[in-house]
Design an enzyme around this catalytic site. Structure first.
Site, PDB file in Angstrom:
ATOM      1  N   TYR A 260       0.848  -1.191   0.000  1.00  9.91           N
ATOM      2  CA  TYR A 260       0.000   0.000   0.000  1.00  9.91           C
ATOM      3  C   TYR A 260       0.884   1.240   0.000  1.00  9.91           C
ATOM      4  O   TYR A 260       1.721   1.433   0.894  1.00  9.91           O
ATOM      5  CB  TYR A 260      -0.902  -0.022   1.236  1.00  9.91           C
ATOM      6  N   LEU A 261       0.708   2.103  -0.990  1.00 12.20           N
ATOM      7  CA  LEU A 261       1.603   3.241  -1.198  1.00 12.20           C
ATOM      8  C   LEU A 261       1.689   4.161   0.012  1.00 12.20           C
ATOM      9  O   LEU A 261       2.756   4.679   0.328  1.00 12.20           O
ATOM     10  CB  LEU A 261       1.149   4.033  -2.428  1.00 12.20           C
ATOM     11  N   ASN A 262       0.577   4.393   0.713  1.00 12.70           N
ATOM     12  CA  ASN A 262       0.591   5.365   1.805  1.00 12.70           C
ATOM     13  C   ASN A 262       1.438   4.935   2.992  1.00 12.70           C
ATOM     14  O   ASN A 262       1.801   5.756   3.825  1.00 12.70           O
ATOM     15  CB  ASN A 262      -0.843   5.638   2.277  1.00 12.70           C
ATOM     16  N   TYR A 263       1.720   3.640   3.087  1.00 13.61           N
ATOM     17  CA  TYR A 263       2.639   3.173   4.121  1.00 13.61           C
ATOM     18  C   TYR A 263       3.975   2.896   3.459  1.00 13.61           C
ATOM     19  O   TYR A 263       4.326   1.753   3.205  1.00 13.61           O
ATOM     20  CB  TYR A 263       2.097   1.918   4.810  1.00 13.61           C
TER      21      TYR A 263
END
Length: 300
Positions: A260-263
């Site tokens: 997941y990009l946001n993490y």
């Protein structure tokens, strides 16, 4: 322009610049055969809600509904209610100066005490947060360089740290796999895990439809995190979450293992000043899958 997964925001200080920016963006979209959903587009607006925030000419403002949700909360009486409080505070952390340091007592109570108690320190911190959210600050860019330097020089160091990793599940995890996962989770008190369902209508969206690819073929996403205080040795916490990541390998997406990009996970490698396309694939394919090549080409 700022991009958040598959949401794009174009910000300009004047109508002329705004029109020029839109023209350039449309040209890039047409060049790479990317489409926008007109029903979700809004042009020429001076304000509105985006990603849980309220955007106005004054700056970025806190969502009043989220503020009221905390203000109207009663003092927690269970660990579950504390967790609900910290989750709500996390969504407004940008408007709460040194939020991590001030909420230390919230995180410390359920971790250190088997029998939960809401201390005077917790109540005082809770009251302070309510007072701030009754009239939250407005975020805006500094008007001069001196103001920017002043903000940087007066930073407060937070008293807690965390490490987060993520995965995507394409097939149901077996009973044996879930039992093993539960055993892993009970080994660490300061962890939490979030399961985000996909499938359904999401499975009908092709990967190439948006930069964010993890939709078609995904049952759900897993986000897992562990936190510790600044006066603790981080080694055991980092080791635990990396061990959990290794354990999940047989049960999650493969070739490449999605993330997941946001993490942004530094374990997956990072982009240097002169990183080659081949080297960047080590993390690019995990975040964007086959869209990675298209995104690189769009950047020229």
């Amino acid at each position: 322009m700022e991009v958040y997964v598959d949401d794009m925001v174009v910000k300009s200080e004047s109508t002329t610049v705004y029109q020029a920016n839109l023209l350039e963006i449309f040209q890039q979209l047409r060049k790479y055969n990317m489409c926008l959903n007109l029903e979700k587009c809004a042009f020429g607006v001076q304000g509105g809600r985006l990603l849980g925030f309220v955007l106005t000419q004054r700056g970025i403002e806190a969502n009043p509904e989220k503020c009221q949700a905390i203000i109207q909360m009663k003092s927690p009486t269970t660990i579950k209610e504390v967790q609900q409080l910290t989750e709500r505070l996390a969504t407004l952390s940008r408007f709460l100066p040194t939020a991590a340091a001030k909420s230390y007592h919230f995180f410390n109570s359920p971790r250190k005490n088997k029998n939960f108690t809401w201390t005077n320190e917790c109540e005082q911190a809770f009251t302070n947060f309510k007072n701030i959210l009754a009239s939250p600050p407005i975020l805006h860019k500094p008007t001069n360089v001196d103001q920017s330097l002043e903000v940087l020089l007066n930073r407060n160091i937070t008293s807690s740290s965390f490490k987060t990793k993520s995965d995507y599940v394409t097939e149901p995890i077996s009973t044996t796999g879930l039992e093993g996962l539960c055993k892993m989770l009970v080994l660490e008190e300061s962890q939490f895990m979030i399961l985000t369902p996909y499938d359904g209508i999401m499975s009908e969206i092709l990967e190439s439809a948006t930069p964010f690819p993890h939709k078609k073929g995904m049952l759900y996403g897993i986000q897992y995190s562990v936190s510790w205080n600044s006066n603790e040795d981080a080694t055991k916490y980092i080791k635990w979450i990396r061990t959990l990541y290794d354990y999940l390998a047989p049960y999650v997406s493969k070739l490449a293992r999605r993330a997941y990009l946001n993490y942004r996970d530094l374990d997956l490698d990072v982009n240097g000043l002169n990183t080659s396309y081949v080297k960047a694939q080590s993390w690019g394919l995990k975040y964007f899958n086959q869209n990675f090549k298209r995104l690189v080409e769009s950047e020229g």
